[in-house]
Design a protein around this motif. Structure first.
Motif, PDB file in Angstrom:
ATOM      1  N   PRO A 137      10.867  17.030  -6.477  1.00  0.00           N
ATOM      2  CA  PRO A 137      10.081  16.203  -8.049  1.00  0.00           C
ATOM      3  C   PRO A 137       8.985  15.828  -6.719  1.00  0.00           C
ATOM      4  O   PRO A 137       8.643  15.226  -6.177  1.00  0.00           O
ATOM      5  CB  PRO A 137      10.700  15.075  -8.407  1.00  0.00           C
ATOM      6  CG  PRO A 137      11.341  14.610  -6.797  1.00  0.00           C
ATOM      7  CD  PRO A 137      12.178  15.904  -6.298  1.00  0.00           C
ATOM      8  N   VAL A 138       7.642  16.163  -7.883  1.00  0.00           N
ATOM      9  CA  VAL A 138       6.323  16.106  -7.398  1.00  0.00           C
ATOM     10  C   VAL A 138       5.581  15.632  -8.659  1.00  0.00           C
ATOM     11  O   VAL A 138       5.320  15.966  -9.668  1.00  0.00           O
ATOM     12  CB  VAL A 138       5.236  17.407  -6.800  1.00  0.00           C
ATOM     13  CG1 VAL A 138       6.428  17.720  -5.437  1.00  0.00           C
ATOM     14  CG2 VAL A 138       5.639  18.225  -8.019  1.00  0.00           C
TER      15      VAL A 138
ATOM     16  N   LYS B 204       1.986  13.706  -5.437  1.00  0.00           N
ATOM     17  CA  LYS B 204       2.251  13.373  -4.574  1.00  0.00           C
ATOM     18  C   LYS B 204       3.377  13.507  -4.436  1.00  0.00           C
ATOM     19  O   LYS B 204       4.675  13.580  -5.897  1.00  0.00           O
ATOM     20  CB  LYS B 204       2.366  11.910  -4.732  1.00  0.00           C
ATOM     21  CG  LYS B 204       1.226  11.179  -3.738  1.00  0.00           C
ATOM     22  CD  LYS B 204       1.131   9.829  -3.414  1.00  0.00           C
ATOM     23  CE  LYS B 204       0.333   9.359  -2.430  1.00  0.00           C
ATOM     24  NZ  LYS B 204       0.521   7.970  -2.039  1.00  0.00           N
ATOM     25  N   ASN B 205       5.010  13.457  -4.039  1.00  0.00           N
ATOM     26  CA  ASN B 205       5.784  13.330  -3.718  1.00  0.00           C
ATOM     27  C   ASN B 205       6.837  12.075  -4.183  1.00  0.00           C
ATOM     28  O   ASN B 205       6.666  11.005  -3.574  1.00  0.00           O
ATOM     29  CB  ASN B 205       6.533  14.065  -2.487  1.00  0.00           C
ATOM     30  CG  ASN B 205       8.192  14.271  -2.499  1.00  0.00           C
ATOM     31  OD1 ASN B 205       9.091  13.618  -2.643  1.00  0.00           O
ATOM     32  ND2 ASN B 205       8.572  15.414  -2.136  1.00  0.00           N
ATOM     33  N   VAL B 206       7.923  12.348  -5.297  1.00  0.00           N
ATOM     34  CA  VAL B 206       8.593  11.497  -5.785  1.00  0.00           C
ATOM     35  C   VAL B 206       9.374  10.884  -4.410  1.00  0.00           C
ATOM     36  O   VAL B 206       9.157   9.179  -4.972  1.00  0.00           O
ATOM     37  CB  VAL B 206       8.277  11.625  -7.379  1.00  0.00           C
ATOM     38  CG1 VAL B 206       9.659  10.379  -7.721  1.00  0.00           C
ATOM     39  CG2 VAL B 206       8.430  12.384  -8.542  1.00  0.00           C
ATOM     40  N   ASN B 207       9.650  11.595  -3.782  1.00  0.00           N
ATOM     41  CA  ASN B 207      10.801  10.568  -3.442  1.00  0.00           C
ATOM     42  C   ASN B 207      10.174  10.231  -2.737  1.00  0.00           C
ATOM     43  O   ASN B 207      10.212   8.947  -1.443  1.00  0.00           O
ATOM     44  CB  ASN B 207      12.265  11.305  -2.711  1.00  0.00           C
ATOM     45  CG  ASN B 207      12.856  12.531  -3.670  1.00  0.00           C
ATOM     46  OD1 ASN B 207      12.935  11.734  -4.899  1.00  0.00           O
ATOM     47  ND2 ASN B 207      13.067  14.001  -3.734  1.00  0.00           N
TER      48      ASN B 207
ATOM     49  N   ILE C 158       2.036  13.326   0.536  1.00  0.00           N
ATOM     50  CA  ILE C 158       1.091  13.877   0.523  1.00  0.00           C
ATOM     51  C   ILE C 158       1.382  15.598  -0.427  1.00  0.00           C
ATOM     52  O   ILE C 158       1.746  16.449   0.492  1.00  0.00           O
ATOM     53  CB  ILE C 158      -0.634  14.607   0.955  1.00  0.00           C
ATOM     54  CG1 ILE C 158      -1.627  13.007   1.297  1.00  0.00           C
ATOM     55  CG2 ILE C 158      -1.665  15.365   0.177  1.00  0.00           C
ATOM     56  CD1 ILE C 158      -1.432  12.003   0.205  1.00  0.00           C
ATOM     57  N   GLU C 159       0.892  16.213  -2.065  1.00  0.00           N
ATOM     58  CA  GLU C 159       2.239  17.926  -2.231  1.00  0.00           C
ATOM     59  C   GLU C 159       0.883  18.097  -2.936  1.00  0.00           C
ATOM     60  O   GLU C 159       0.713  19.195  -2.966  1.00  0.00           O
ATOM     61  CB  GLU C 159       2.577  17.122  -2.972  1.00  0.00           C
ATOM     62  CG  GLU C 159       4.148  16.810  -3.028  1.00  0.00           C
ATOM     63  CD  GLU C 159       4.972  17.388  -2.354  1.00  0.00           C
ATOM     64  OE1 GLU C 159       4.882  18.888  -2.025  1.00  0.00           O
ATOM     65  OE2 GLU C 159       6.312  17.374  -1.672  1.00  0.00           O
ATOM     66  N   GLY C 160      -0.501  17.902  -2.877  1.00  0.00           N
ATOM     67  CA  GLY C 160      -1.653  18.609  -3.529  1.00  0.00           C
ATOM     68  C   GLY C 160      -3.193  17.663  -3.370  1.00  0.00           C
ATOM     69  O   GLY C 160      -2.893  16.497  -3.554  1.00  0.00           O
ATOM     70  N   LEU C 161      -4.490  18.391  -3.026  1.00  0.00           N
ATOM     71  CA  LEU C 161      -5.311  17.542  -3.199  1.00  0.00           C
ATOM     72  C   LEU C 161      -6.741  18.590  -3.633  1.00  0.00           C
ATOM     73  O   LEU C 161      -6.420  19.862  -3.988  1.00  0.00           O
ATOM     74  CB  LEU C 161      -6.323  17.967  -1.862  1.00  0.00           C
ATOM     75  CG  LEU C 161      -5.151  16.726  -0.528  1.00  0.00           C
ATOM     76  CD1 LEU C 161      -5.762  16.905   0.525  1.00  0.00           C
ATOM     77  CD2 LEU C 161      -5.453  15.466  -0.561  1.00  0.00           C
TER      78      LEU C 161
END
Length: 358
Positions: free
Chosen positions: A273-274, A308-311, A315-318
């Motif tokens: 999940p992100v 952002k990664n929920v777990n 960082i999942e994106g900029l």
């Protein structure tokens, strides 16, 4: 034929050989996806790595060659709890065992993949060997520990430019180990894609007046790609819209002076999940990476965190504030995995449209 998996910490797992028969030393990671093993095998981001599948039965639908994400597999070896020797699917072209023999990839089945996964989660991804020989652990442990993934982007990238699709938008796709579905998703949206080798100079892209640049996924440590990073510094300041995925996301961060670090065991699955921090919405994503951008090195004047990664809050994106650039750590092209984030390709099309009409 009996086979063994020897990990660098001394653990030994005994099972049965399948696929090709030869010794392999590589880095071992685990993947928690329930389906999509063909896509896993052919994801270039796994170059230099062997994959432990946590789902217990693998091979039950054989190998549909249309599901390949590259021309051939890139994993070094495959570890499963139970191999289905007979696939059952109207799309299959061959069994998984035959596919691995044809592509010279060894495998081991009948091992406790849950136990292996617990070790990798606790100790981190580590080197190991798959062998059918009766080595003493002391004979091979130094060789196993000495293995290092190096030079894999060059091995995965195309050698010459080639073209995919037709349409109104001219897109340069840097191939750092690109999955096929990146180009397919762009082509579906009216793009003519020129797939470029990883070492293509920035000036080539600028001179050919592309409407946008896509930076692909790929394997290995991003900090090793120093020459590519230097070219991305030039492209980042060119004004051409850029969208980056996985390794491309990391390389762009390094080009802006941010830092990356190796994770303990990485993200390798199709169920992460992100969260989009702009909207608050959560998406389920496909992921395959061992490195991540260090949040405390991101310059807030240059970029803001997008996903952002929920777990684990990584960082999942900029989104870059001074340039027409967006990047994500996960795989919006999926294959295999959920299609939740395919809309990001539409976002890239909008970026290019706004740039063309400006």
């Amino acid at each position: 034929m009996k086979a063994r998996l020897i990990l660098e910490d001394g653990h030994v797992f005994e099972g049965e050989s399948f696929g090709a028969v030869h010794d392999v030393i590589s880095e071992f990671v685990f993947n928690t996806a329930m389906t999509g093993y063909v896509e896993v095998l052919t994801d270039p981001s796994y170059a230099g790595q062997s994959v432990v599948m946590t789902y217990p039965l693998i091979g039950n639908y054989g190998v549909p060659l249309d599901d390949q994400e590259a021309a051939h597999p890139f994993v070094e070896a495959f570890v499963v709890s139970e191999l289905s020797r007979l696939g059952s699917n109207f799309r299959m072209n061959m069994s998984l065992n035959d596919y691995m023999i044809e592509n010279n990839i060894p495998g081991i089945q009948g091992v406790d993949t849950r136990a292996i996964t617990r070790i990798l989660r606790k100790e981190g991804c580590m080197n190991g060997m798959i062998t059918t020989k009766d080595y003493e652990v002391s004979e091979v442990i130094d060789q196993i520990k000495a293995f290092k993934i190096q030079g894999v982007v060059e091995k995965c990238s195309c050698l010459e430019p080639y073209h995919v699709g037709q349409g109104d938008y001219e897109v340069a796709l840097y191939d750092f180990g690109a999955k096929r579905n990146i180009a397919r998703e762009l082509a579906k949206r009216g793009c003519h894609i020129t797939v470029l080798p990883a070492d293509t100079p920035a000036q080539y892209v600028i001179d050919h007046n592309f409407d946008g640049i896509m930076l692909s996924n790929g394997p290995g440590d991003p900090s090793e790609c120093t020459e590519i990073i230097d070219q991305l510094k030039i492209l980042a300041s060119s004004g051409i819209p850029i969208f980056a995925i996985c390794l491309g996301h990391q390389l762009l961060a390094l080009a802006h002076g941010f830092e990356t670090e190796k994770m303990v065991y990485g993200h390798h699955d199709s169920n992460h999940p992100v969260k989009d921090l702009t909207t608050g919405r959560v998406y389920i994503s496909t992921q395959n990476h061992n490195y991540v951008i260090k949040e405390d090195t991101i310059d807030p004047k240059q970029a803001k965190v997008w996903f952002k990664n929920v777990n684990d809050k990584t960082i999942e994106g900029l989104e870059y504030l001074k340039e027409n650039i967006k990047s994500v750590q996960f795989h919006p092209e999926a294959c295999g995995g959920p299609h939740d984030t395919e809309y990001l390709f539409d976002s890239f099309i909008e970026m290019m449209g706004e740039h063309k009409n400006a």
